[in-house]
Design a protein around this motif. Structure first.
Motif, PDB file in Angstrom:
ATOM      1  N   MET A  96     -12.157  77.558 -27.764  1.00  0.00           N
ATOM      2  CA  MET A  96     -13.442  77.158 -27.206  1.00  0.00           C
ATOM      3  C   MET A  96     -14.477  76.969 -28.310  1.00  0.00           C
ATOM      4  N   TRP A  97     -15.340  75.985 -28.113  1.00  0.00           N
ATOM      5  CA  TRP A  97     -16.467  75.787 -29.021  1.00  0.00           C
ATOM      6  C   TRP A  97     -17.737  75.663 -28.194  1.00  0.00           C
ATOM      7  N   PHE A  98     -18.749  76.424 -28.593  1.00  0.00           N
ATOM      8  CA  PHE A  98     -20.049  76.377 -27.944  1.00  0.00           C
ATOM      9  C   PHE A  98     -21.102  75.967 -28.958  1.00  0.00           C
ATOM     10  N   ILE A 100     -16.304  80.795 -17.382  1.00  0.00           N
ATOM     11  CA  ILE A 100     -16.873  80.528 -18.713  1.00  0.00           C
ATOM     12  C   ILE A 100     -18.028  79.541 -18.623  1.00  0.00           C
ATOM     13  N   VAL A 101     -17.948  78.582 -17.701  1.00  0.00           N
ATOM     14  CA  VAL A 101     -19.053  77.646 -17.495  1.00  0.00           C
ATOM     15  C   VAL A 101     -20.263  78.386 -16.936  1.00  0.00           C
ATOM     16  N   ASP A 102     -20.019  79.297 -15.996  1.00  0.00           N
ATOM     17  CA  ASP A 102     -21.120  80.092 -15.446  1.00  0.00           C
ATOM     18  C   ASP A 102     -21.815  80.884 -16.548  1.00  0.00           C
ATOM     19  N   LEU A 103     -21.033  81.423 -17.479  1.00  0.00           N
ATOM     20  CA  LEU A 103     -21.613  82.235 -18.547  1.00  0.00           C
ATOM     21  C   LEU A 103     -22.491  81.393 -19.457  1.00  0.00           C
ATOM     22  N   TYR A 104     -21.993  80.240 -19.902  1.00  0.00           N
ATOM     23  CA  TYR A 104     -22.843  79.483 -20.827  1.00  0.00           C
ATOM     24  C   TYR A 104     -23.993  78.796 -20.097  1.00  0.00           C
ATOM     25  N   ASN A 105     -23.835  78.503 -18.813  1.00  0.00           N
ATOM     26  CA  ASN A 105     -24.984  78.029 -18.034  1.00  0.00           C
ATOM     27  C   ASN A 105     -26.044  79.125 -17.902  1.00  0.00           C
ATOM     28  N   ALA A 106     -25.596  80.368 -17.754  1.00  0.00           N
ATOM     29  CA  ALA A 106     -26.538  81.486 -17.677  1.00  0.00           C
ATOM     30  C   ALA A 106     -27.373  81.589 -18.946  1.00  0.00           C
ATOM     31  N   GLY A 157     -18.625  64.558 -21.515  1.00  0.00           N
ATOM     32  CA  GLY A 157     -17.498  63.726 -21.115  1.00  0.00           C
ATOM     33  C   GLY A 157     -16.402  64.549 -20.440  1.00  0.00           C
ATOM     34  N   VAL A 158     -15.461  63.853 -19.833  1.00  0.00           N
ATOM     35  CA  VAL A 158     -14.382  64.510 -19.095  1.00  0.00           C
ATOM     36  C   VAL A 158     -13.340  65.095 -20.044  1.00  0.00           C
ATOM     37  N   ARG A 159     -13.041  64.380 -21.101  1.00  0.00           N
ATOM     38  CA  ARG A 159     -11.897  64.718 -21.959  1.00  0.00           C
ATOM     39  C   ARG A 159     -11.988  66.115 -22.563  1.00  0.00           C
ATOM     40  N   THR A 160     -13.162  66.525 -23.015  1.00  0.00           N
ATOM     41  CA  THR A 160     -13.296  67.803 -23.717  1.00  0.00           C
ATOM     42  C   THR A 160     -13.907  68.899 -22.856  1.00  0.00           C
ATOM     43  N   ARG A 161     -13.978  68.654 -21.560  1.00  0.00           N
ATOM     44  CA  ARG A 161     -14.602  69.621 -20.652  1.00  0.00           C
ATOM     45  C   ARG A 161     -13.884  70.971 -20.725  1.00  0.00           C
ATOM     46  N   GLY A 208     -20.264  73.606 -23.919  1.00  0.00           N
ATOM     47  CA  GLY A 208     -18.996  74.322 -24.040  1.00  0.00           C
ATOM     48  C   GLY A 208     -17.856  73.315 -24.062  1.00  0.00           C
ATOM     49  N   GLU A 209     -17.013  73.393 -25.082  1.00  0.00           N
ATOM     50  CA  GLU A 209     -16.013  72.356 -25.311  1.00  0.00           C
ATOM     51  C   GLU A 209     -14.610  72.940 -25.484  1.00  0.00           C
TER      52      GLU A 209
END
Length: 231
Positions: A186-188, A100-106, A174-178, A117-118
């Protein structure tokens, strides 16, 4: 579907009256095609290098100027999209991290737009974009150790009732909501300044939504615009 109501504080609207954000909520479904994220990332890097949008650099320049307006130094702490694209320009590609991180980084790389992405389950209250007073807690890893710091007074931050979730508008999460692929709520947030056409913001949202549906068919997705939707 869960509820989340992101907001923009008037102090930020005064600083950036033409700022617009696309908010996308996702109730996840079982992940059937995790490779979608990596595939999107590879294609986004190629598209950026070979067929970039004509307004992309102007959009990143606007973000750099906006950072200066609240005291940040964009060369040292650039907006997230600028940082990602510089890595692609340097290396020619980007390593996969999480589907999912790869997708929103794309999406961020392809459209030259900061994308956050949260993990909604980690939130205490609703997210809000505001200016810090300097006392808010922010959790971050330093040399592999979880530590806490605070933003500068006047710095633009995303935060909830428990503290800051992203410093310098969209520089560092931040780390907490990563977020990772294991989370179910999920929230974007896709963040636009006026050099980026409003239609392109919607297309960026389409790319994210289509990737999510391919990755996890059956996901429930809701989207809305925040801020100035007329420019």
């Amino acid at each position: 579907m869960f509820a989340l109501s992101p907001s923009i504080d008037p102090s930020v609207s005064a600083l950036a009256p033409d700022f617009t954000a696309l908010s996308i909520l996702v109730q996840a479904a079982p992940v059937l095609r995790p490779q979608v994220g990596k595939e999107a990332l590879v294609q986004a890097c190629l598209d950026m290098l070979q067929d970039d949008f004509p307004w992309a650099e102007a959009h990143l320049t606007q973000w750099a100027e906006m950072f200066k307006h609240f005291g940040a130094k964009p060369k040292r702490t650039p907006c997230s999209a600028d940082a990602l694209r510089k890595r692609v320009q340097r290396d020619g590609s980007m390593a996969a991290i999480d589907p999912i991180v790869d997708l929103y980084n794309a999406v961020s790389i392809r459209f030259a737009i900061p994308v956050g992405g949260e993990n909604v389950a980690a939130y205490v209250g609703n997210p809000r974009l505001t200016r810090a007073d300097g006392s808010e807690p922010f959790d971050v890893y330093k040399e592999g150790v979880l530590s806490h710091e605070s933003p500068e007074p006047g710095e633009v931050v995303w935060r909830d009732d428990a503290g800051v979730t992203c410093r310098r508008w969209n520089w560092r999460q931040g780390v907490r909501t990563r977020l990772s692929i294991e989370q179910t709520q999920m929230w974007f947030v896709l963040e636009r300044l006026p050099a980026m056409p409003l239609e392109a913001l919607q297309h960026a949202g389409d790319m994210l939504e289509q990737g999510i549906q391919q990755m996890m068919p059956g996901a429930i997705i809701e989207r809305s615009l925040l801020g100035n939707i007329n420019h």
